[in-house]
Write a protein that holds these residues in place. Structure first.
Motif, short mmCIF file in Angstrom:
data_model
loop_
_atom_site.label_atom_id
_atom_site.label_comp_id
_atom_site.label_asym_id
_atom_site.label_seq_id
_atom_site.Cartn_x
_atom_site.Cartn_y
_atom_site.Cartn_z
N ALA A 88 0.86 -1.19 0.00
CA ALA A 88 0.00 0.00 0.00
C ALA A 88 0.89 1.23 0.00
O ALA A 88 1.81 1.34 0.81
CB ALA A 88 -0.92 0.00 1.22
N THR A 89 0.62 2.15 -0.92
CA THR A 89 1.41 3.38 -1.05
C THR A 89 0.49 4.58 -0.96
O THR A 89 -0.57 4.61 -1.60
CB THR A 89 2.16 3.40 -2.39
OG1 THR A 89 2.98 2.24 -2.50
CG2 THR A 89 3.05 4.63 -2.49
N TYR A 90 0.90 5.57 -0.16
CA TYR A 90 0.10 6.78 -0.01
C TYR A 90 0.93 7.97 -0.50
O TYR A 90 2.06 8.20 -0.04
CB TYR A 90 -0.29 7.00 1.45
CG TYR A 90 -1.10 8.25 1.68
CD1 TYR A 90 -2.42 8.33 1.26
CD2 TYR A 90 -0.54 9.36 2.30
CE1 TYR A 90 -3.18 9.47 1.46
CE2 TYR A 90 -1.28 10.52 2.51
CZ TYR A 90 -2.60 10.56 2.08
OH TYR A 90 -3.34 11.70 2.28
N ALA A 91 0.38 8.72 -1.44
CA ALA A 91 1.06 9.88 -2.01
C ALA A 91 0.73 11.11 -1.16
O ALA A 91 -0.36 11.69 -1.29
CB ALA A 91 0.64 10.09 -3.45
N VAL A 92 1.65 11.47 -0.26
CA VAL A 92 1.45 12.68 0.55
C VAL A 92 1.45 13.91 -0.34
O VAL A 92 0.67 14.84 -0.14
CB VAL A 92 2.55 12.77 1.62
CG1 VAL A 92 2.38 14.02 2.47
CG2 VAL A 92 2.55 11.53 2.50
N SER A 93 2.33 13.91 -1.32
CA SER A 93 2.40 14.97 -2.32
C SER A 93 2.97 14.36 -3.59
O SER A 93 3.21 13.14 -3.66
CB SER A 93 3.28 16.13 -1.82
OG SER A 93 4.63 15.70 -1.68
N GLN A 94 3.19 15.18 -4.58
CA GLN A 94 3.77 14.66 -5.81
C GLN A 94 5.22 14.21 -5.61
O GLN A 94 5.75 13.43 -6.41
CB GLN A 94 3.70 15.72 -6.91
CG GLN A 94 2.29 16.03 -7.38
CD GLN A 94 2.28 17.02 -8.53
OE1 GLN A 94 3.28 17.66 -8.83
NE2 GLN A 94 1.13 17.15 -9.18
N LYS A 95 5.86 14.68 -4.53
CA LYS A 95 7.26 14.34 -4.31
C LYS A 95 7.46 13.31 -3.19
O LYS A 95 8.48 12.63 -3.17
CB LYS A 95 8.06 15.60 -3.96
CG LYS A 95 8.19 16.58 -5.11
CD LYS A 95 9.10 17.74 -4.72
CE LYS A 95 9.31 18.69 -5.90
NZ LYS A 95 10.24 19.80 -5.53
N LEU A 96 6.52 13.18 -2.25
CA LEU A 96 6.70 12.31 -1.08
C LEU A 96 5.71 11.16 -1.10
O LEU A 96 4.50 11.36 -1.22
CB LEU A 96 6.53 13.12 0.21
CG LEU A 96 6.64 12.34 1.51
CD1 LEU A 96 8.02 11.70 1.65
CD2 LEU A 96 6.33 13.24 2.70
N LEU A 97 6.24 9.93 -1.01
CA LEU A 97 5.43 8.72 -0.97
C LEU A 97 5.74 7.93 0.30
O LEU A 97 6.91 7.76 0.66
CB LEU A 97 5.71 7.83 -2.18
CG LEU A 97 5.40 8.39 -3.57
CD1 LEU A 97 5.81 7.38 -4.65
CD2 LEU A 97 3.91 8.71 -3.70
N LEU A 98 4.71 7.44 0.98
CA LEU A 98 4.85 6.57 2.14
C LEU A 98 4.27 5.21 1.79
O LEU A 98 3.22 5.12 1.13
CB LEU A 98 4.13 7.15 3.35
CG LEU A 98 4.57 8.54 3.82
CD1 LEU A 98 3.74 8.98 5.01
CD2 LEU A 98 6.05 8.55 4.17
N ALA A 148 9.67 4.95 2.76
CA ALA A 148 9.33 6.31 2.34
C ALA A 148 10.31 6.73 1.25
O ALA A 148 11.48 6.36 1.28
CB ALA A 148 9.41 7.28 3.52
N SER A 149 9.81 7.47 0.28
CA SER A 149 10.66 7.96 -0.80
C SER A 149 10.28 9.40 -1.13
O SER A 149 9.11 9.79 -1.04
CB SER A 149 10.53 7.09 -2.05
OG SER A 149 9.21 7.11 -2.56
N MET A 150 11.30 10.18 -1.49
CA MET A 150 11.09 11.59 -1.84
C MET A 150 11.85 11.91 -3.12
O MET A 150 13.04 11.56 -3.24
CB MET A 150 11.55 12.50 -0.70
CG MET A 150 11.48 13.99 -1.04
SD MET A 150 11.85 15.06 0.37
CE MET A 150 10.34 14.87 1.30
N SER A 159 15.29 7.39 -0.74
CA SER A 159 14.33 6.53 -0.05
C SER A 159 14.98 5.91 1.17
O SER A 159 16.20 5.77 1.27
CB SER A 159 13.80 5.44 -1.00
OG SER A 159 14.86 4.60 -1.43
N GLY A 160 14.13 5.52 2.12
CA GLY A 160 14.56 4.81 3.31
C GLY A 160 13.56 3.72 3.63
O GLY A 160 12.37 3.81 3.26
N PHE A 161 14.00 2.66 4.31
CA PHE A 161 13.12 1.54 4.60
C PHE A 161 13.59 0.81 5.85
O PHE A 161 14.77 0.87 6.23
CB PHE A 161 13.06 0.56 3.41
CG PHE A 161 14.42 0.14 2.91
CD1 PHE A 161 15.08 -0.96 3.45
CD2 PHE A 161 15.05 0.85 1.90
CE1 PHE A 161 16.32 -1.34 3.00
CE2 PHE A 161 16.31 0.47 1.43
CZ PHE A 161 16.94 -0.62 1.99
N ALA A 162 12.65 0.13 6.51
CA ALA A 162 12.94 -0.70 7.68
C ALA A 162 11.95 -1.84 7.69
O ALA A 162 10.77 -1.66 7.35
CB ALA A 162 12.84 0.12 8.96
#
Length: 202
Positions: A88-98, A148-150, A159-162
């Motif tokens: 599941a991916t949520y687009a906070v903005s056009q540049k930031l994805l969680l 998360a990716s920006m 991007s970062g992940f855990a």
């Protein structure tokens, strides 16, 4: 007397998979279920030596070390199975994805273990032992990861992940007990990982 020990450990693993998935968009959310085939294998080996030395005492019939213990062990395994996943991916903005993703799989695991040891008492005949064991099991594998990716520029993304991994049947070698020789055993294991990446698109 004093002791001197050394331990060498080598681990290697390889995995391959084939996965099919679909993306479903719901506004800022994207859901991506998947189904795949997975195959993997691993190898773990240990080599251990411990020596007991006589510190300055006269032992004319013994070599410099009074006693030495040597042990080597190796475990090999291979997996084949199915994996069901989802993201599941949520687009906070056009540049930031969680994002949050996970998977659950069932694999057939075949494992083999071999080990040998020897105890040397000076110049006497060494006492040696060896064991060879094989076993198989149906194992559950699970993974859960947050990421998360920006987009920093039009062609650079950070991007970062855990995440957590669970394995219900990691093969291991159990040492001998009274009346029971060393043998192969499957135990549950949990591990975690963290990381970061910087991608540039040309």
């Amino acid at each position: 007397c004093f002791t001197r020990s050394s331990l060498d450990t080598d681990y290697s693993a390889i995995s391959a998979g084939l996965r099919g998935k679909s993306d479903f968009d719901f506004g800022a959310w994207t859901l991506s279920p998947s189904l795949g085939l997975t195959a993997s294998g691993g190898k773990l080996s240990h080599s251990f030596t411990q020596a007991l030395f006589a510190n300055g005492a006269p032992y004319p019939v013994l070599p410099p070390n009074l006693m030495q213990f040597d042990m080597s062990a190796e475990i090999d395994w291979s997996d084949y199975g199915l994996e069901l996943g989802g993201a599941a991916t949520y687009a906070v903005s056009q540049k930031l994805l969680l994002g949050l993703k996970g998977s659950l799989g069932l694999v057939g695991r075949s494992a083999s273990a071999s080990a040998s040891s020897g105890v040397y008492f000076g110049s006497s005949v060494p006492a040696k032992s060896a064991v060879d064991d094989r076993d198989s099991s149906i194992v559950a594998l699970a993974n859960l990861e947050a990421n998360a990716s920006m987009r920093l520029t039009s062609n650079v993304t950070a991007s970062g992940f855990a995440g957590l991994n669970y394995d219900s049947g990691m093969p291991g070698l159990v040492g001998p007990a009274l009346g029971v020789p060393a043998h192969l055993r499957f135990d549950a294991a949990t591990s975690y990982y963290v990381g970061a990446a910087l991608k540039a698109h040309f």
